[in-house]
Design an enzyme around this catalytic site. Structure first.
Site, PDB file in Angstrom:
ATOM      1  N   ARG A   1      -9.407   0.436   8.971  1.00  0.00           N
ATOM      2  CA  ARG A   1      -8.867  -0.885   9.294  1.00  0.00           C
ATOM      3  C   ARG A   1      -9.814  -1.676  10.192  1.00  0.00           C
ATOM      4  NH1 ARG A   1      -3.130   0.307   8.663  1.00  0.00           N
ATOM      5  NH2 ARG A   1      -1.796  -1.449   9.155  1.00  0.00           N
TER       6      ARG A   1
ATOM      7  N   ARG B   1      11.828  -5.057   5.102  1.00  0.00           N
ATOM      8  CA  ARG B   1      11.467  -3.665   4.821  1.00  0.00           C
ATOM      9  C   ARG B   1      12.390  -2.683   5.545  1.00  0.00           C
ATOM     10  NH1 ARG B   1       5.369  -1.692   5.358  1.00  0.00           N
ATOM     11  NH2 ARG B   1       5.531  -2.508   7.481  1.00  0.00           N
TER      12      ARG B   1
ATOM     13  N   ARG C   1       0.554  -9.030  13.632  1.00  0.00           N
ATOM     14  CA  ARG C   1      -0.144  -8.055  12.782  1.00  0.00           C
ATOM     15  C   ARG C   1      -0.969  -8.738  11.711  1.00  0.00           C
ATOM     16  NH1 ARG C   1       4.654  -5.098  10.882  1.00  0.00           N
ATOM     17  NH2 ARG C   1       3.318  -3.824   9.573  1.00  0.00           N
TER      18      ARG C   1
ATOM     19  N   LYS D   1       0.836  -1.209   0.000  1.00  0.00           N
ATOM     20  CA  LYS D   1       0.000   0.000   0.000  1.00  0.00           C
ATOM     21  C   LYS D   1       0.874   1.264   0.000  1.00  0.00           C
ATOM     22  CE  LYS D   1      -2.007  -1.138   3.894  1.00  0.00           C
ATOM     23  NZ  LYS D   1      -1.236  -2.370   4.198  1.00  0.00           N
TER      24      LYS D   1
HETATM   25  P1  ADP Z   1       2.267  -1.793   3.233  1.00  0.00           P
HETATM   26  O1  ADP Z   1       2.234  -0.293   3.211  1.00  0.00           O
HETATM   27  O2  ADP Z   1       1.075  -2.404   2.578  1.00  0.00           O
HETATM   28  O3  ADP Z   1       2.527  -2.354   4.587  1.00  0.00           O
HETATM   29  P2  ADP Z   1       4.825  -1.485   1.785  1.00  0.00           P
HETATM   30  O4  ADP Z   1       4.465  -0.672   0.602  1.00  0.00           O
HETATM   31  O5  ADP Z   1       5.528  -0.810   2.896  1.00  0.00           O
HETATM   32  O6  ADP Z   1       3.498  -2.252   2.337  1.00  0.00           O
HETATM   33  O7  ADP Z   1       5.673  -2.739   1.290  1.00  0.00           O
HETATM   34  C1  ADP Z   1       6.182  -3.691   2.204  1.00  0.00           C
HETATM   35  C2  ADP Z   1       7.589  -4.119   1.772  1.00  0.00           C
HETATM   36  O8  ADP Z   1       7.501  -4.860   0.550  1.00  0.00           O
HETATM   37  C3  ADP Z   1       8.536  -2.954   1.474  1.00  0.00           C
HETATM   38  O9  ADP Z   1       9.823  -3.358   1.863  1.00  0.00           O
HETATM   39  C4  ADP Z   1       8.447  -2.781  -0.038  1.00  0.00           C
HETATM   40  O10 ADP Z   1       9.683  -2.294  -0.564  1.00  0.00           O
HETATM   41  C5  ADP Z   1       8.198  -4.212  -0.500  1.00  0.00           C
HETATM   42  N1  ADP Z   1       7.317  -4.318  -1.674  1.00  0.00           N
HETATM   43  C6  ADP Z   1       6.230  -3.568  -1.961  1.00  0.00           C
HETATM   44  N2  ADP Z   1       5.645  -3.973  -3.108  1.00  0.00           N
HETATM   45  C7  ADP Z   1       6.381  -5.024  -3.555  1.00  0.00           C
HETATM   46  C8  ADP Z   1       6.287  -5.883  -4.712  1.00  0.00           C
HETATM   47  N3  ADP Z   1       5.300  -5.765  -5.619  1.00  0.00           N
HETATM   48  N4  ADP Z   1       7.221  -6.857  -4.839  1.00  0.00           N
HETATM   49  C9  ADP Z   1       8.213  -7.011  -3.918  1.00  0.00           C
HETATM   50  N5  ADP Z   1       8.354  -6.243  -2.820  1.00  0.00           N
HETATM   51  C10 ADP Z   1       7.447  -5.250  -2.640  1.00  0.00           C
HETATM   52  P1  ADP Z   2       1.343  -1.704   7.674  1.00  0.00           P
HETATM   53  O1  ADP Z   2       2.651  -1.648   7.035  1.00  0.00           O
HETATM   54  O2  ADP Z   2       1.066  -2.864   8.530  1.00  0.00           O
HETATM   55  O3  ADP Z   2       0.218  -1.454   6.736  1.00  0.00           O
HETATM   56  P2  ADP Z   2       1.021   0.863   9.025  1.00  0.00           P
HETATM   57  O4  ADP Z   2       2.224   1.691   8.893  1.00  0.00           O
HETATM   58  O5  ADP Z   2      -0.169   1.185   8.204  1.00  0.00           O
HETATM   59  O6  ADP Z   2       1.448  -0.636   8.828  1.00  0.00           O
HETATM   60  O7  ADP Z   2       0.553   0.822  10.549  1.00  0.00           O
HETATM   61  C1  ADP Z   2       1.460   0.598  11.589  1.00  0.00           C
HETATM   62  C2  ADP Z   2       0.716   0.520  12.904  1.00  0.00           C
HETATM   63  O8  ADP Z   2       0.036   1.760  13.148  1.00  0.00           O
HETATM   64  C3  ADP Z   2      -0.377  -0.538  12.973  1.00  0.00           C
HETATM   65  O9  ADP Z   2       0.117  -1.820  13.322  1.00  0.00           O
HETATM   66  C4  ADP Z   2      -1.269   0.040  14.073  1.00  0.00           C
HETATM   67  O10 ADP Z   2      -0.698  -0.125  15.361  1.00  0.00           O
HETATM   68  C5  ADP Z   2      -1.224   1.532  13.751  1.00  0.00           C
HETATM   69  N1  ADP Z   2      -2.285   1.906  12.785  1.00  0.00           N
HETATM   70  C6  ADP Z   2      -2.124   2.398  11.539  1.00  0.00           C
HETATM   71  N2  ADP Z   2      -3.307   2.625  10.955  1.00  0.00           N
HETATM   72  C7  ADP Z   2      -4.258   2.267  11.849  1.00  0.00           C
HETATM   73  C8  ADP Z   2      -5.680   2.252  11.834  1.00  0.00           C
HETATM   74  N3  ADP Z   2      -6.383   2.657  10.762  1.00  0.00           N
HETATM   75  N4  ADP Z   2      -6.314   1.801  12.955  1.00  0.00           N
HETATM   76  C9  ADP Z   2      -5.641   1.408  14.053  1.00  0.00           C
HETATM   77  N5  ADP Z   2      -4.309   1.385  14.112  1.00  0.00           N
HETATM   78  C10 ADP Z   2      -3.605   1.813  13.029  1.00  0.00           C
END
Ligand code: ADP
Ligand code: ADP
Ligand code: ZN
Length: 222
Positions: free
Chosen positions: A88, A126, A170, A13
């Protein structure tokens, strides 16, 4: 155009949110980024949310809803927005619908699905920029210079909640609290499912394509 990016932790995302927002010429926000910024600044909210985040638990709904609604209230957001990581929980989704009303509902929910094995590989490798929160991956998308953000030169660090124990928790929390939103939005007819398993470019293309199909008119493809 109001868009939600929905998907498990590590689905990509954060990686895709800016591209989607650029394609629609709107702003984007990540609730996780907002919380991390509060923690960096050492605000009261930052101290409150820290214990939840490090455990891999969700921050309570009221706190989260207030914070994101404040962001949405900015006049800039009248043109639309991309939400990453919010809603969420069902309570958050209902609060969002209630605030937007019938005139300005969420147009499209882009649901990115990825297998648990791949999520684990992504999260445990990551790296995040401390300044601008751009995500990198030690193997899948390393920065040009080790430990340094390509965009702003900021320091890259590993999130505490990306350690293996917290990652498992998570993903469980996601299945329990967030996955029900898939059925919620599907029933409203605005859910588009995207295969999040491909390369970053493939996923980006699929997202932009889905927005076009959904009747939106992205202004440019990046
Ligand atoms: P989210 O916001 O949904 O938690 P991130 O965008 O932070 O996910 O991505 C999680 C990890 O996976 C990061 O280290 C990112 O560089 C990597 N990543 C994201 N998209 C891809 C993909 N299509 N293929 C491989 N690695 C990816
Ligand atoms: P991810 O890579 O898992 O998508 P985020 O960076 O979006 O992680 O979120 C990290 C942490 O921040 C979550 O594990 C939670 O503790 C908190 N958080 C983020 N967004 C929300 C939400 N919409 N509701 C509740 N907690 C949240
Ligand atoms: Zn940076």
């Amino acid at each position: 155009m109001r868009v939600v990016l929905l998907g498990p932790p590590g689905a990509g995302k954060g990686t895709q949110a800016q591209r989607v927002a650029d394609a629609l010429s709107v702003s984007r926000v990540s609730s996780g980024d907002l919380f991390r910024e509060h923690r960096e600044r050492g605000t009261e909210l930052g101290r409150l949310v820290g214990t939840y985040m490090d455990r891999g638990a969700l921050v309570p709904d009221e706190v989260t809803i207030d914070m994101v609604m404040d962001w949405i209230d900015d006049p800039d957001r009248r043109r639309g927005f991309v939400l990453d990581g919010f809603p969420r929980t069902l309570a958050q989704a209902k609060a969002l619908d209630g605030r937007l009303g019938r005139q300005e509902p969420i147009d499209t929910v882009l649901y990115m699905d990825v297998s648990v094995e791949e999520l684990t590989r992504r999260l445990t490798g990551r790296l995040l920029c401390r300044e601008c929160q751009t995500p990198y991956h030690e193997s899948f998308s390393p920065p040009s210079r080790e430990g340094e953000c390509d965009h702003c030169g900021g320091d890259l660090y590993r999130r505490t909640d990306d350690m293996p124990e917290a990652v498992g928790r998570r993903i469980e929390v996601y299945k329990d609290q967030t996955e029900p939103l898939v059925a919620y939005y599907r029933a409203r007819g605005n859910l588009v499912e995207i295969d999040g398993q491909g390369s970053m470019e493939q996923v980006a293309d699929a997202l932009i394509h889905a927005l076009r199909q959904g009747g939106a008119a992205p202004t440019r493809q990046s």
